[in-house]
Motif scaffolding. Structure first.
Motif, PDB file in Angstrom:
ATOM      1  N   ASP A   3       0.864  -1.176   0.000  1.00 34.09           N
ATOM      2  CA  ASP A   3       0.000   0.000   0.000  1.00 34.09           C
ATOM      3  C   ASP A   3       0.903   1.229   0.000  1.00 34.09           C
ATOM      4  O   ASP A   3       1.375   1.688   1.037  1.00 34.09           O
ATOM      5  CB  ASP A   3      -0.897  -0.016   1.240  1.00 34.09           C
ATOM      6  CG  ASP A   3      -1.935   1.099   1.210  1.00 34.09           C
ATOM      7  OD1 ASP A   3      -1.769   2.035   0.399  1.00 34.09           O
ATOM      8  OD2 ASP A   3      -2.900   1.039   1.997  1.00 34.09           O
ATOM      9  N   TRP A   4       1.142   1.779  -1.221  1.00 32.04           N
ATOM     10  CA  TRP A   4       2.096   2.884  -1.340  1.00 32.04           C
ATOM     11  C   TRP A   4       1.624   4.132  -0.612  1.00 32.04           C
ATOM     12  O   TRP A   4       2.450   4.911  -0.122  1.00 32.04           O
ATOM     13  CB  TRP A   4       2.346   3.189  -2.817  1.00 32.04           C
ATOM     14  CG  TRP A   4       3.004   2.054  -3.534  1.00 32.04           C
ATOM     15  CD1 TRP A   4       2.458   1.250  -4.484  1.00 32.04           C
ATOM     16  CD2 TRP A   4       4.341   1.579  -3.330  1.00 32.04           C
ATOM     17  NE1 TRP A   4       3.360   0.298  -4.893  1.00 32.04           N
ATOM     18  CE2 TRP A   4       4.534   0.474  -4.209  1.00 32.04           C
ATOM     19  CE3 TRP A   4       5.395   1.974  -2.500  1.00 32.04           C
ATOM     20  CZ2 TRP A   4       5.719  -0.221  -4.270  1.00 32.04           C
ATOM     21  CZ3 TRP A   4       6.586   1.278  -2.565  1.00 32.04           C
ATOM     22  CH2 TRP A   4       6.746   0.197  -3.445  1.00 32.04           C
ATOM     23  N   SER A   5       0.312   4.332  -0.536  1.00 37.97           N
ATOM     24  CA  SER A   5      -0.185   5.510   0.176  1.00 37.97           C
ATOM     25  C   SER A   5       0.141   5.410   1.664  1.00 37.97           C
ATOM     26  O   SER A   5       0.484   6.407   2.307  1.00 37.97           O
ATOM     27  CB  SER A   5      -1.701   5.656  -0.023  1.00 37.97           C
ATOM     28  OG  SER A   5      -2.395   4.536   0.527  1.00 37.97           O
ATOM     29  N   GLN A   6       0.057   4.195   2.224  1.00 40.30           N
ATOM     30  CA  GLN A   6       0.390   4.000   3.636  1.00 40.30           C
ATOM     31  C   GLN A   6       1.888   4.177   3.868  1.00 40.30           C
ATOM     32  O   GLN A   6       2.308   4.756   4.871  1.00 40.30           O
ATOM     33  CB  GLN A   6      -0.046   2.616   4.100  1.00 40.30           C
ATOM     34  CG  GLN A   6      -0.030   2.449   5.610  1.00 40.30           C
ATOM     35  CD  GLN A   6      -0.580   1.110   6.051  1.00 40.30           C
ATOM     36  OE1 GLN A   6      -0.403   0.101   5.374  1.00 40.30           O
ATOM     37  NE2 GLN A   6      -1.257   1.092   7.184  1.00 40.30           N
ATOM     38  N   ILE A   7       2.710   3.692   2.914  1.00 36.87           N
ATOM     39  CA  ILE A   7       4.155   3.871   3.034  1.00 36.87           C
ATOM     40  C   ILE A   7       4.518   5.346   2.966  1.00 36.87           C
ATOM     41  O   ILE A   7       5.346   5.846   3.739  1.00 36.87           O
ATOM     42  CB  ILE A   7       4.886   3.074   1.938  1.00 36.87           C
ATOM     43  CG1 ILE A   7       4.687   1.572   2.163  1.00 36.87           C
ATOM     44  CG2 ILE A   7       6.369   3.422   1.918  1.00 36.87           C
ATOM     45  CD1 ILE A   7       5.287   0.700   1.084  1.00 36.87           C
ATOM     46  N   GLY A   8       3.889   6.068   2.042  1.00 38.52           N
ATOM     47  CA  GLY A   8       4.141   7.508   1.941  1.00 38.52           C
ATOM     48  C   GLY A   8       3.740   8.238   3.200  1.00 38.52           C
ATOM     49  O   GLY A   8       4.456   9.132   3.674  1.00 38.52           O
ATOM     50  N   SER A   9       2.606   7.859   3.769  1.00 44.35           N
ATOM     51  CA  SER A   9       2.158   8.464   5.024  1.00 44.35           C
ATOM     52  C   SER A   9       3.131   8.161   6.154  1.00 44.35           C
ATOM     53  O   SER A   9       3.420   9.037   6.987  1.00 44.35           O
ATOM     54  CB  SER A   9       0.759   7.945   5.374  1.00 44.35           C
ATOM     55  OG  SER A   9       0.340   8.427   6.627  1.00 44.35           O
ATOM     56  N   PHE A  10       3.647   6.941   6.166  1.00 43.21           N
ATOM     57  CA  PHE A  10       4.600   6.550   7.209  1.00 43.21           C
ATOM     58  C   PHE A  10       5.889   7.358   7.086  1.00 43.21           C
ATOM     59  O   PHE A  10       6.441   7.826   8.092  1.00 43.21           O
ATOM     60  CB  PHE A  10       4.897   5.057   7.092  1.00 43.21           C
ATOM     61  CG  PHE A  10       5.938   4.574   8.051  1.00 43.21           C
ATOM     62  CD1 PHE A  10       5.646   4.444   9.402  1.00 43.21           C
ATOM     63  CD2 PHE A  10       7.212   4.248   7.608  1.00 43.21           C
ATOM     64  CE1 PHE A  10       6.616   4.007  10.301  1.00 43.21           C
ATOM     65  CE2 PHE A  10       8.177   3.807   8.496  1.00 43.21           C
ATOM     66  CZ  PHE A  10       7.868   3.684   9.839  1.00 43.21           C
ATOM     67  N   LEU A  11       6.394   7.546   5.865  1.00 43.51           N
ATOM     68  CA  LEU A  11       7.614   8.326   5.665  1.00 43.51           C
ATOM     69  C   LEU A  11       7.419   9.784   6.059  1.00 43.51           C
ATOM     70  O   LEU A  11       8.319  10.408   6.640  1.00 43.51           O
ATOM     71  CB  LEU A  11       8.072   8.221   4.209  1.00 43.51           C
ATOM     72  CG  LEU A  11       8.543   6.838   3.749  1.00 43.51           C
ATOM     73  CD1 LEU A  11       8.898   6.853   2.273  1.00 43.51           C
ATOM     74  CD2 LEU A  11       9.745   6.375   4.580  1.00 43.51           C
ATOM     75  N   ASP A  12       6.255  10.338   5.755  1.00 37.39           N
ATOM     76  CA  ASP A  12       5.961  11.715   6.164  1.00 37.39           C
ATOM     77  C   ASP A  12       5.927  11.838   7.681  1.00 37.39           C
ATOM     78  O   ASP A  12       6.402  12.825   8.249  1.00 37.39           O
ATOM     79  CB  ASP A  12       4.626  12.178   5.574  1.00 37.39           C
ATOM     80  CG  ASP A  12       4.740  12.534   4.095  1.00 37.39           C
ATOM     81  OD1 ASP A  12       5.878  12.740   3.631  1.00 37.39           O
ATOM     82  OD2 ASP A  12       3.699  12.598   3.420  1.00 37.39           O
ATOM     83  N   PHE A  13       5.357  10.815   8.341  1.00 35.68           N
ATOM     84  CA  PHE A  13       5.343  10.856   9.804  1.00 35.68           C
ATOM     85  C   PHE A  13       6.761  10.789  10.355  1.00 35.68           C
ATOM     86  O   PHE A  13       7.106  11.514  11.296  1.00 35.68           O
ATOM     87  CB  PHE A  13       4.529   9.700  10.375  1.00 35.68           C
ATOM     88  CG  PHE A  13       4.764   9.519  11.845  1.00 35.68           C
ATOM     89  CD1 PHE A  13       4.203  10.394  12.758  1.00 35.68           C
ATOM     90  CD2 PHE A  13       5.591   8.510  12.313  1.00 35.68           C
ATOM     91  CE1 PHE A  13       4.451  10.259  14.124  1.00 35.68           C
ATOM     92  CE2 PHE A  13       5.843   8.362  13.668  1.00 35.68           C
ATOM     93  CZ  PHE A  13       5.270   9.238  14.573  1.00 35.68           C
ATOM     94  N   CYS A  14       7.589   9.893   9.796  1.00 34.74           N
ATOM     95  CA  CYS A  14       8.980   9.793  10.255  1.00 34.74           C
ATOM     96  C   CYS A  14       9.700  11.125  10.114  1.00 34.74           C
ATOM     97  O   CYS A  14      10.447  11.539  11.013  1.00 34.74           O
ATOM     98  CB  CYS A  14       9.722   8.717   9.457  1.00 34.74           C
ATOM     99  SG  CYS A  14       9.202   7.028   9.832  1.00 34.74           S
ATOM    100  N   ALA A  15       9.473  11.812   8.982  1.00 37.32           N
ATOM    101  CA  ALA A  15      10.112  13.112   8.782  1.00 37.32           C
ATOM    102  C   ALA A  15       9.670  14.104   9.850  1.00 37.32           C
ATOM    103  O   ALA A  15      10.489  14.828  10.427  1.00 37.32           O
ATOM    104  CB  ALA A  15       9.788  13.640   7.386  1.00 37.32           C
TER     105      ALA A  15
END
Length: 414
Positions: A3-15
């Motif tokens: 789920d690329w949208s979930q991965i993108g959301s996770f990376l934004d949270f990490c940032a």
């Protein structure tokens, strides 16, 4: 398929999560820079060992980002709320900070890797049973590497110096290695990457190296059995031999010597002022410094939020064509609502009276439990829908926990 949208959301949270912490750490590092430089010029001006130990205080800064005082101390909260709000809400700023870390790491560690490859191609030989690396470059002797450190000496020095002079040079570089200066240089470079917004960590890097050099000179003179005069002559001979032909050396080279007259003069003055010291006193200072740093780390850990914090908050949400939070008063709601790992228990009369007083209609959501990373940033909560048609005194509402999945498992461990 992931789920690329979930991965993108996770990376934004990490940032956002790491930027929030590191920007706070950088703010502390500005203050610490002023304190350290002031102490170096005043109280510890003539205290060679203590002055060098001051730089170890910077190793505390990367761990200061989760301190509770950012949320619980009114003065600190007022001073930092704009910074905290910005890193928690402006995702473009978080991405920019992460890009800065990446750029700094490529530049700093790229040069370190280049130096490693360069020394790997150099000729090796034994000098008094010590393996050294010989270079054709006209640079002052230096040491590099971590697990297998190398002592690099120009060929012109190997060919021109006596065995006793070469022994003093090798001993000086061995002292750098034994005192852990190469490892400290690595930690300092990591600090420069993480807190790249503080340029003083790079500007004052030479001051740090000067202090390490002074400590190494002092230890080397005491352990060599040579006089200050002999030690100083070796340094002067090295500079006279190499300075006219000095080549550019990568900044990753550790303790490669000074290049301008003022620094040379300062170092020679320190050497000339050498007085024997008591080894027991130095061991005592080192032990005290270790205990101080350990106590400081323990205090920081005690006064900081954990990586994963259990949430005990309870909120009531309402959906009547538009979602809204009715109440987040956990203390009041706890008198009416409790829960375990399978059910939510609601005191019907008290809760429905609460709903009437707040003019709540439509679908009623109870939000509870879960965990959070930092207050207002990162986490998840359990939810259930209140069943208003029940006639029981205690309404028991089953719910399915959402505390599963790779996303939440990784989130807890960040």
């Amino acid at each position: 398929m992931p789920d690329w949208s979930q991965i993108g959301s996770f990376l934004d949270f990490c940032a956002a999560y790491f930027t929030t912490q590191l920007v706070r750490c950088a703010a502390f590092s500005f203050v610490l820079t002023v304190i350290v430089m002031l102490l170096r010029k005043t109280v510890f001006r003539e205290q060679i060992f203590l002055k060098g130990m001051l730089w170890a205080l910077f190793l505390l800064t990367p761990f200061l980002g989760r301190l509770r005082l950012f949320y619980e101390n009114p003065a600190v909260l007022r001073a930092t709320w704009i910074m905290t709000y910005g890193t928690m809400t402006w995702i473009w700023a978080d991405r920019l900070y992460m890009a800065g870390i990446l750029a700094a790491a490529i530049r700093i560690f790229g040069r370190r890797l280049q130096l490693c490859r360069m020394t790997g191609r150099m000729e090796e030989m034994f000098l008094n049973h010590v393996r050294i690396t010989v270079t054709d470059m006209h640079v002052t002797p230096f040491s590099s590497g971590l697990l297998k450190p190398k002592i690099v000496i120009p060929k012109v020095i190997v060919q021109s110096y006596s065995a006793q002079e070469l022994q003093m040079i090798v001993q000086h570089e061995q002292t750098h290695i034994r005192l852990g200066h190469l490892w400290f240089g690595l930690l300092w470079d990591i600090l420069r990457c993480l807190l790249w917004v503080n340029p003083f960590l790079t500007i004052f890097m030479n001051d740090c190296r000067e202090d390490m050099e002074d400590i190494c000179d002092r230890v080397s003179i005491q352990n060599s059995g040579r006089t200050v005069y002999e030690y100083g002559l070796v340094l002067l001979k090295t500079l006279r031999l190499l300075c006219p032909k000095q080549e550019d050396v990568l900044s990753g080279t550790a303790y490669a010597g000074e290049r301008d007259f003022a620094k040379i003069k300062r170092r020679l003055e320190k050497i000339a002022g050498f007085r024997p010291y008591r080894r027991s006193m130095c061991r005592g200072m080192a032990g005290f410094a270790f205990l101080f740093m350990a106590a400081a780390f323990f205090m920081i850990h005690t006064c900081s939020y954990a990586r994963c914090n259990e949430s005990r908050d309870i909120m009531i949400g309402n959906y009547d064509g538009e979602a809204e939070i009715v109440s987040g008063n956990t203390q009041e709601l706890r008198r009416m609502i409790s829960y375990d790992d399978r059910f939510v228990y609601v005191k019907r009369e008290s809760f429905e009276d609460f709903l009437r007083r707040n003019h709540v209609q439509g679908e009623i959501w109870i939000v509870f439990g879960g965990f959070y990373k930092l207050p207002g940033l990162g986490g998840v909560a359990e939810t259930c829908v209140y069943e208003s048609d029940s006639k029981e005194g205690i309404v028991r509402i089953p719910y399915d926990s959402v505390m599963e999945g790779w996303y939440l498992e990784v989130l807890k461990r960040l």
